[in-house]
Design a protein around this motif. Structure first.
Motif, PDB file in Angstrom:
ATOM      1  N   THR A  93       0.806  -1.224   0.000  1.00 32.18           N
ATOM      2  CA  THR A  93       0.000   0.000   0.000  1.00 32.18           C
ATOM      3  C   THR A  93       0.839   1.274   0.000  1.00 32.18           C
ATOM      4  OG1 THR A  93      -0.152  -0.119   2.422  1.00 32.18           O
ATOM      5  CG2 THR A  93      -1.950  -1.118   1.142  1.00 32.18           C
ATOM      6  N   GLY A  94       2.144   1.121   0.128  1.00 31.65           N
ATOM      7  CA  GLY A  94       2.973   2.317   0.107  1.00 31.65           C
ATOM      8  C   GLY A  94       4.446   1.985   0.126  1.00 31.65           C
ATOM      9  N   ILE A  95       5.231   2.795  -0.568  1.00 34.35           N
ATOM     10  CA  ILE A  95       6.694   2.644  -0.572  1.00 34.35           C
ATOM     11  C   ILE A  95       7.293   4.028  -0.353  1.00 34.35           C
ATOM     12  CG2 ILE A  95       8.727   1.942  -1.891  1.00 34.35           C
ATOM     13  CD1 ILE A  95       6.848   0.169  -3.573  1.00 34.35           C
ATOM     14  N   GLN A  96       8.111   4.126   0.677  1.00 31.37           N
ATOM     15  CA  GLN A  96       8.714   5.413   1.015  1.00 31.37           C
ATOM     16  C   GLN A  96      10.227   5.256   1.080  1.00 31.37           C
ATOM     17  OE1 GLN A  96       7.076   7.172   4.560  1.00 31.37           O
ATOM     18  NE2 GLN A  96       8.838   8.521   4.864  1.00 31.37           N
ATOM     19  N   GLU A  97      10.929   6.032   0.272  1.00 31.59           N
ATOM     20  CA  GLU A  97      12.388   5.963   0.290  1.00 31.59           C
ATOM     21  C   GLU A  97      12.930   6.862   1.387  1.00 31.59           C
ATOM     22  OE1 GLU A  97      16.221   6.357  -2.737  1.00 31.59           O
ATOM     23  OE2 GLU A  97      14.178   6.590  -3.505  1.00 31.59           O
ATOM     24  N   GLU A  98      13.764   6.265   2.230  1.00 29.51           N
ATOM     25  CA  GLU A  98      14.409   7.009   3.299  1.00 29.51           C
ATOM     26  C   GLU A  98      15.846   7.300   2.877  1.00 29.51           C
ATOM     27  OE1 GLU A  98      12.947   7.651   6.754  1.00 29.51           O
ATOM     28  OE2 GLU A  98      11.308   7.562   5.300  1.00 29.51           O
ATOM     29  N   ALA A  99      16.631   7.809   3.777  1.00 33.84           N
ATOM     30  CA  ALA A  99      18.039   8.083   3.480  1.00 33.84           C
ATOM     31  C   ALA A  99      18.820   6.777   3.555  1.00 33.84           C
ATOM     32  CB  ALA A  99      18.600   9.112   4.455  1.00 33.84           C
ATOM     33  N   GLY A 100      18.815   6.027   2.466  1.00 37.73           N
ATOM     34  CA  GLY A 100      19.573   4.793   2.421  1.00 37.73           C
ATOM     35  C   GLY A 100      18.788   3.533   2.706  1.00 37.73           C
ATOM     36  N   SER A 101      17.474   3.650   2.894  1.00 38.98           N
ATOM     37  CA  SER A 101      16.639   2.471   3.103  1.00 38.98           C
ATOM     38  C   SER A 101      15.245   2.759   2.558  1.00 38.98           C
ATOM     39  CB  SER A 101      16.577   2.095   4.592  1.00 38.98           C
ATOM     40  OG  SER A 101      15.960   3.132   5.330  1.00 38.98           O
ATOM     41  N   TRP A 102      14.361   1.776   2.648  1.00 41.33           N
ATOM     42  CA  TRP A 102      13.003   1.928   2.137  1.00 41.33           C
ATOM     43  C   TRP A 102      12.018   1.414   3.166  1.00 41.33           C
ATOM     44  CZ3 TRP A 102      17.248   0.820  -0.565  1.00 41.33           C
ATOM     45  CH2 TRP A 102      17.485   1.546  -1.750  1.00 41.33           C
ATOM     46  N   LEU A 103      10.879   2.075   3.269  1.00 44.12           N
ATOM     47  CA  LEU A 103       9.780   1.619   4.115  1.00 44.12           C
ATOM     48  C   LEU A 103       8.666   1.110   3.208  1.00 44.12           C
ATOM     49  CD1 LEU A 103       9.580   4.503   6.758  1.00 44.12           C
ATOM     50  CD2 LEU A 103      10.748   2.297   6.977  1.00 44.12           C
ATOM     51  N   PHE A 104       8.209  -0.107   3.457  1.00 42.67           N
ATOM     52  CA  PHE A 104       7.126  -0.715   2.685  1.00 42.67           C
ATOM     53  C   PHE A 104       5.935  -0.956   3.607  1.00 42.67           C
ATOM     54  CE2 PHE A 104      10.673  -1.545  -0.039  1.00 42.67           C
ATOM     55  CZ  PHE A 104      10.169  -1.721  -1.315  1.00 42.67           C
ATOM     56  N   ASP A 105       4.763  -0.506   3.177  1.00 42.13           N
ATOM     57  CA  ASP A 105       3.526  -0.732   3.923  1.00 42.13           C
ATOM     58  C   ASP A 105       2.704  -1.811   3.239  1.00 42.13           C
ATOM     59  OD1 ASP A 105       3.605   1.359   6.045  1.00 42.13           O
ATOM     60  OD2 ASP A 105       3.708   2.693   4.312  1.00 42.13           O
ATOM     61  N   PHE A 106       2.082  -2.680   4.046  1.00 42.85           N
ATOM     62  CA  PHE A 106       1.268  -3.770   3.520  1.00 42.85           C
ATOM     63  C   PHE A 106      -0.042  -3.865   4.282  1.00 42.85           C
ATOM     64  CE2 PHE A 106       5.675  -4.909   2.707  1.00 42.85           C
ATOM     65  CZ  PHE A 106       5.639  -5.254   1.367  1.00 42.85           C
ATOM     66  N   SER A 107      -1.084  -4.265   3.574  1.00 39.76           N
ATOM     67  CA  SER A 107      -2.369  -4.538   4.218  1.00 39.76           C
ATOM     68  C   SER A 107      -2.832  -5.915   3.793  1.00 39.76           C
ATOM     69  CB  SER A 107      -3.417  -3.482   3.833  1.00 39.76           C
ATOM     70  OG  SER A 107      -3.724  -3.559   2.454  1.00 39.76           O
ATOM     71  N   TYR A 108      -3.554  -6.576   4.675  1.00 40.78           N
ATOM     72  CA  TYR A 108      -4.081  -7.903   4.372  1.00 40.78           C
ATOM     73  C   TYR A 108      -5.460  -8.044   5.011  1.00 40.78           C
ATOM     74  CZ  TYR A 108      -2.445  -8.999   9.115  1.00 40.78           C
ATOM     75  OH  TYR A 108      -2.225  -8.991  10.466  1.00 40.78           O
ATOM     76  N   GLN A 109      -6.242  -8.942   4.471  1.00 39.69           N
ATOM     77  CA  GLN A 109      -7.601  -9.158   4.973  1.00 39.69           C
ATOM     78  C   GLN A 109      -7.753 -10.595   5.432  1.00 39.69           C
ATOM     79  OE1 GLN A 109     -10.345  -8.021   1.907  1.00 39.69           O
ATOM     80  NE2 GLN A 109     -10.079  -5.842   2.281  1.00 39.69           N
ATOM     81  N   THR A 110      -8.314 -10.766   6.610  1.00 42.12           N
ATOM     82  CA  THR A 110      -8.636 -12.096   7.112  1.00 42.12           C
ATOM     83  C   THR A 110      -9.907 -11.994   7.929  1.00 42.12           C
ATOM     84  OG1 THR A 110      -7.860 -13.936   8.464  1.00 42.12           O
ATOM     85  CG2 THR A 110      -7.055 -11.759   9.048  1.00 42.12           C
ATOM     86  N   GLU A 111     -10.850 -12.842   7.639  1.00 42.08           N
ATOM     87  CA  GLU A 111     -12.177 -12.724   8.234  1.00 42.08           C
ATOM     88  C   GLU A 111     -12.185 -12.978   9.730  1.00 42.08           C
ATOM     89  OE1 GLU A 111     -14.761 -15.286   6.089  1.00 42.08           O
ATOM     90  OE2 GLU A 111     -14.623 -14.150   4.222  1.00 42.08           O
ATOM     91  N   ASN A 112     -11.446 -13.986  10.172  1.00 39.58           N
ATOM     92  CA  ASN A 112     -11.529 -14.358  11.588  1.00 39.58           C
ATOM     93  C   ASN A 112     -10.336 -13.900  12.420  1.00 39.58           C
ATOM     94  OD1 ASN A 112      -9.566 -16.026  10.631  1.00 39.58           O
ATOM     95  ND2 ASN A 112     -10.706 -17.930  10.903  1.00 39.58           N
ATOM     96  N   GLN A 113      -9.490 -13.050  11.860  1.00 36.67           N
ATOM     97  CA  GLN A 113      -8.307 -12.538  12.566  1.00 36.67           C
ATOM     98  C   GLN A 113      -7.444 -13.671  13.111  1.00 36.67           C
ATOM     99  OE1 GLN A 113      -7.511  -9.466  12.446  1.00 36.67           O
ATOM    100  NE2 GLN A 113      -9.391  -8.730  11.551  1.00 36.67           N
ATOM    101  N   GLU A 114      -7.436 -14.797  12.403  1.00 38.44           N
ATOM    102  CA  GLU A 114      -6.606 -15.919  12.817  1.00 38.44           C
ATOM    103  C   GLU A 114      -5.127 -15.573  12.713  1.00 38.44           C
ATOM    104  OE1 GLU A 114      -5.827 -20.600  11.575  1.00 38.44           O
ATOM    105  OE2 GLU A 114      -7.352 -19.414  10.553  1.00 38.44           O
ATOM    106  N   TYR A 115      -4.802 -14.761  11.715  1.00 35.80           N
ATOM    107  CA  TYR A 115      -3.411 -14.365  11.517  1.00 35.80           C
ATOM    108  C   TYR A 115      -3.250 -12.897  11.867  1.00 35.80           C
ATOM    109  CZ  TYR A 115      -3.780 -18.515   8.588  1.00 35.80           C
ATOM    110  OH  TYR A 115      -4.030 -19.764   8.122  1.00 35.80           O
ATOM    111  N   LEU A 116      -2.154 -12.570  12.518  1.00 36.19           N
ATOM    112  CA  LEU A 116      -1.869 -11.172  12.804  1.00 36.19           C
ATOM    113  C   LEU A 116      -0.383 -10.988  12.993  1.00 36.19           C
ATOM    114  CD1 LEU A 116      -1.308 -10.960  16.136  1.00 36.19           C
ATOM    115  CD2 LEU A 116      -3.760 -11.327  16.180  1.00 36.19           C
TER     116      LEU A 116
END
Length: 198
Positions: free
Chosen positions: A108-131
């Motif tokens: 959902t997003g990629i942000q370049e920092e000073a020498g590194s990168w931040l990656f954002d992710f989203s996921y969907q799960t109905e029963n919140q079995e995974y977190l």
């Protein structure tokens, strides 16, 4: 068993459909070291080597694997992260990775920092079995990483230059699907607690 430390980037050179299965032919410098029946992790998915040539090898993904992972989106020329199973005398540089994808997430997003990168992710799960848990382990396309800014359906990871260049993270774009494998220890604990509640 794997550790989430990527050894090489492979390239898909051919894809053959057979019924609901897909056979992938992969080119990699690891090919001369592989053998038939060996397990190799592809973007976090454990697949068995079925045939070998001088420069390429073949693996097969069944329908269940294609539905649960992003392998169905691979095309000729796609890059995949590769890791062979961990030798019994090896160091555990990442965390316990089984090569069994739980679900896919969206970048959902990629942000370049000073020498590194931040990656954002989203996921969907109905029963919140995974977190994800703050500063916990997560496997993304086979890469062992530490997540932070975790919520029930999203998290962020930081990618150093070495990981960025030596995995397919450098090709990742906003909106792309990635494979997730959640920490096996956390999954066992979650299952035990759920059984005690029922």
């Amino acid at each position: 068993m794997f550790t989430g430390i990527i050894e090489a980037i492979g390239e898909v050179v051919d894809i053959v459909e057979e019924g609901s299965n897909q056979h992938f032919e992969i080119s990699s410098h690891l090919t001369p070291e592989l053998k038939i029946d060996q397990s190799v992790c592809h973007n976090g998915v454990c697949l068995t080597v079925t045939s070998l040539s001088d420069e390429t090898y073949k693996v097969t993904a069944i329908d269940e694997t294609l539905k649960r992972s992003n392998l169905s989106a691979l095309k000729k020329g796609s890059k995949v992260n590769l890791e062979r199973c961990m030798p019994s005398h090896g160091r555990f540089d990442g965390h316990i990775v089984q090569g069994h994808v739980d679900l896919t997430a969206k970048c959902t997003g990629i942000q370049e920092e000073a020498g590194s990168w931040l990656f954002d992710f989203s996921y969907q799960t109905e029963n919140q079995e995974y977190l994800t848990v703050e500063k916990g382990s997560i496997t993304i396309n086979g890469v062992s990483l530490t997540c932070f800014d975790s919520t029930f359906e999203s998290f962020r990871v930081a990618i150093i230059p070495y990981t960025y260049e030596h995995t397919n993270f450098h090709q990742l774009k906003t909106g792309d699907a990635v494979n997730l494998e959640f920490d096996i220890i956390g999954k066992y604990i979650s299952k035990i607690i759920a059984r005690k509640k029922s």
